[in-house]
Design a protein around this motif. Structure first.
Motif, PDB file in Angstrom:
ATOM      1  N   TYR A   6       0.831  -1.204   0.000  1.00  0.00           N
ATOM      2  CA  TYR A   6       0.000   0.000   0.000  1.00  0.00           C
ATOM      3  C   TYR A   6       0.869   1.258   0.000  1.00  0.00           C
ATOM      4  O   TYR A   6       0.654   2.162  -0.801  1.00  0.00           O
ATOM      5  CB  TYR A   6      -0.947   0.004   1.207  1.00  0.00           C
ATOM      6  CG  TYR A   6      -1.858   1.208   1.216  1.00  0.00           C
ATOM      7  CD1 TYR A   6      -2.993   1.235   0.416  1.00  0.00           C
ATOM      8  CD2 TYR A   6      -1.567   2.325   1.992  1.00  0.00           C
ATOM      9  CE1 TYR A   6      -3.834   2.336   0.399  1.00  0.00           C
ATOM     10  CE2 TYR A   6      -2.396   3.432   1.984  1.00  0.00           C
ATOM     11  CZ  TYR A   6      -3.521   3.436   1.184  1.00  0.00           C
ATOM     12  OH  TYR A   6      -4.337   4.540   1.153  1.00  0.00           O
ATOM     13  N   GLU A  32     -15.653   6.321  -0.090  1.00  0.00           N
ATOM     14  CA  GLU A  32     -14.780   5.430   0.688  1.00  0.00           C
ATOM     15  C   GLU A  32     -14.904   3.981   0.216  1.00  0.00           C
ATOM     16  O   GLU A  32     -13.903   3.262   0.134  1.00  0.00           O
ATOM     17  CB  GLU A  32     -15.102   5.550   2.177  1.00  0.00           C
ATOM     18  CG  GLU A  32     -14.684   6.891   2.753  1.00  0.00           C
ATOM     19  CD  GLU A  32     -15.206   7.158   4.155  1.00  0.00           C
ATOM     20  OE1 GLU A  32     -15.886   6.271   4.738  1.00  0.00           O
ATOM     21  OE2 GLU A  32     -14.937   8.257   4.667  1.00  0.00           O
ATOM     22  N   ASP A  33     -16.116   3.560  -0.118  1.00  0.00           N
ATOM     23  CA  ASP A  33     -16.323   2.206  -0.637  1.00  0.00           C
ATOM     24  C   ASP A  33     -15.597   2.010  -1.968  1.00  0.00           C
ATOM     25  O   ASP A  33     -14.939   0.990  -2.186  1.00  0.00           O
ATOM     26  CB  ASP A  33     -17.809   1.908  -0.822  1.00  0.00           C
ATOM     27  CG  ASP A  33     -18.552   1.746   0.494  1.00  0.00           C
ATOM     28  OD1 ASP A  33     -17.893   1.592   1.547  1.00  0.00           O
ATOM     29  OD2 ASP A  33     -19.805   1.796   0.467  1.00  0.00           O
ATOM     30  N   TYR A  35     -13.049   3.763  -3.154  1.00  0.00           N
ATOM     31  CA  TYR A  35     -11.600   3.843  -2.929  1.00  0.00           C
ATOM     32  C   TYR A  35     -11.076   2.509  -2.397  1.00  0.00           C
ATOM     33  O   TYR A  35     -10.074   1.982  -2.883  1.00  0.00           O
ATOM     34  CB  TYR A  35     -11.270   4.973  -1.950  1.00  0.00           C
ATOM     35  CG  TYR A  35      -9.780   5.170  -1.749  1.00  0.00           C
ATOM     36  CD1 TYR A  35      -9.067   6.026  -2.580  1.00  0.00           C
ATOM     37  CD2 TYR A  35      -9.093   4.493  -0.754  1.00  0.00           C
ATOM     38  CE1 TYR A  35      -7.696   6.203  -2.413  1.00  0.00           C
ATOM     39  CE2 TYR A  35      -7.728   4.655  -0.585  1.00  0.00           C
ATOM     40  CZ  TYR A  35      -7.036   5.517  -1.416  1.00  0.00           C
ATOM     41  OH  TYR A  35      -5.678   5.672  -1.255  1.00  0.00           O
ATOM     42  N   GLN A  36     -11.764   1.952  -1.426  1.00  0.00           N
ATOM     43  CA  GLN A  36     -11.351   0.683  -0.842  1.00  0.00           C
ATOM     44  C   GLN A  36     -11.387  -0.436  -1.882  1.00  0.00           C
ATOM     45  O   GLN A  36     -10.472  -1.260  -1.957  1.00  0.00           O
ATOM     46  CB  GLN A  36     -12.249   0.340   0.341  1.00  0.00           C
ATOM     47  CG  GLN A  36     -11.818  -0.887   1.101  1.00  0.00           C
ATOM     48  CD  GLN A  36     -12.676  -1.120   2.324  1.00  0.00           C
ATOM     49  OE1 GLN A  36     -13.797  -0.625   2.431  1.00  0.00           O
ATOM     50  NE2 GLN A  36     -12.163  -1.887   3.268  1.00  0.00           N
ATOM     51  N   GLU A  37     -12.428  -0.470  -2.684  1.00  0.00           N
ATOM     52  CA  GLU A  37     -12.548  -1.504  -3.710  1.00  0.00           C
ATOM     53  C   GLU A  37     -11.437  -1.372  -4.756  1.00  0.00           C
ATOM     54  O   GLU A  37     -10.882  -2.381  -5.208  1.00  0.00           O
ATOM     55  CB  GLU A  37     -13.921  -1.444  -4.379  1.00  0.00           C
ATOM     56  CG  GLU A  37     -14.171  -2.554  -5.378  1.00  0.00           C
ATOM     57  CD  GLU A  37     -14.187  -3.954  -4.759  1.00  0.00           C
ATOM     58  OE1 GLU A  37     -13.861  -4.913  -5.502  1.00  0.00           O
ATOM     59  OE2 GLU A  37     -14.509  -4.096  -3.570  1.00  0.00           O
ATOM     60  N   CYS A  39      -8.409  -0.099  -4.282  1.00  0.00           N
ATOM     61  CA  CYS A  39      -7.163  -0.558  -3.644  1.00  0.00           C
ATOM     62  C   CYS A  39      -7.112  -2.082  -3.586  1.00  0.00           C
ATOM     63  O   CYS A  39      -6.069  -2.690  -3.874  1.00  0.00           O
ATOM     64  CB  CYS A  39      -7.020   0.036  -2.249  1.00  0.00           C
ATOM     65  SG  CYS A  39      -6.733   1.813  -2.250  1.00  0.00           S
TER      66      CYS A  39
END
Length: 163
Positions: A6, A32-33, A35-37, A39
């Motif tokens: 990361y 946020e969802d 962005y997380q997905e 990554c």
């Protein structure tokens, strides 16, 4: 996902991911969802990177593909629910979406077709026509024409909103 991966391979490109995710979301929670997905997908597909292009180009491509996939999934789910969400209220409620002039620009960009939205975001990131073509999957000579048309549409929309 290891923190080293990361830190070394995602964090330096977080600006790219943030801008694209922001252009495809209306709320902080959705952002946020997304962005997380993104990554997670970068990490999952890291071994598929063939070094045909720059890492940043690969990040753009994954980010756009994830966002477009999530948008399509969201549209299918929304059509099932048949309910409308007031995106203006949602935008005002989230602290990451407070800058009014930036909100106007993102609102105008969100009104574009998905591919046009991706093209203008890449253009705003100062990517060359060749890079944009590689990321989007169109011919480089078509990129310039599309960018000019998109800019005209955005100018018209923003002018109408301000005046």
């Amino acid at each position: 996902m290891s923190s080293d991966f990361y830190t070394n391979f995602i964090l330096p490109y977080a600006g790219i991911i943030i801008k694209i995710c922001r252009a495809y979301t209306n709320t902080q929670e959705d952002f946020e969802d997304f962005y997380q997905e993104v990554c997670l997908q970068i990490w999952k597909s890291r071994e598929n990177y063939r070094e045909d292009s720059d890492w940043s180009t690969w990040i753009y491509r994954i980010t756009l593909n994830v966002c477009l996939t999530l948008i399509r999934k969201e549209k299918r789910e929304k059509s099932k629910r048949d309910s409308q969400i007031d995106t203006t209220l949602l935008t005002e409620e989230n602290k990451a979406f407070k800058d009014e002039s930036l909100n106007l620009l993102y609102e105008a960009i969100k009104s574009l077709k998905e591919v046009d939205r991706a093209i203008i975001l890449l253009y705003l990131e100062e990517k060359s026509y060749k890079e944009i073509a590689a990321i989007i999957g169109v011919k480089a000579n078509a990129v310039g024409v599309r960018i000019n048309r998109i800019k005209e549409r955005l100018k018209k929309q923003l002018y109408e909103k301000v005046n």
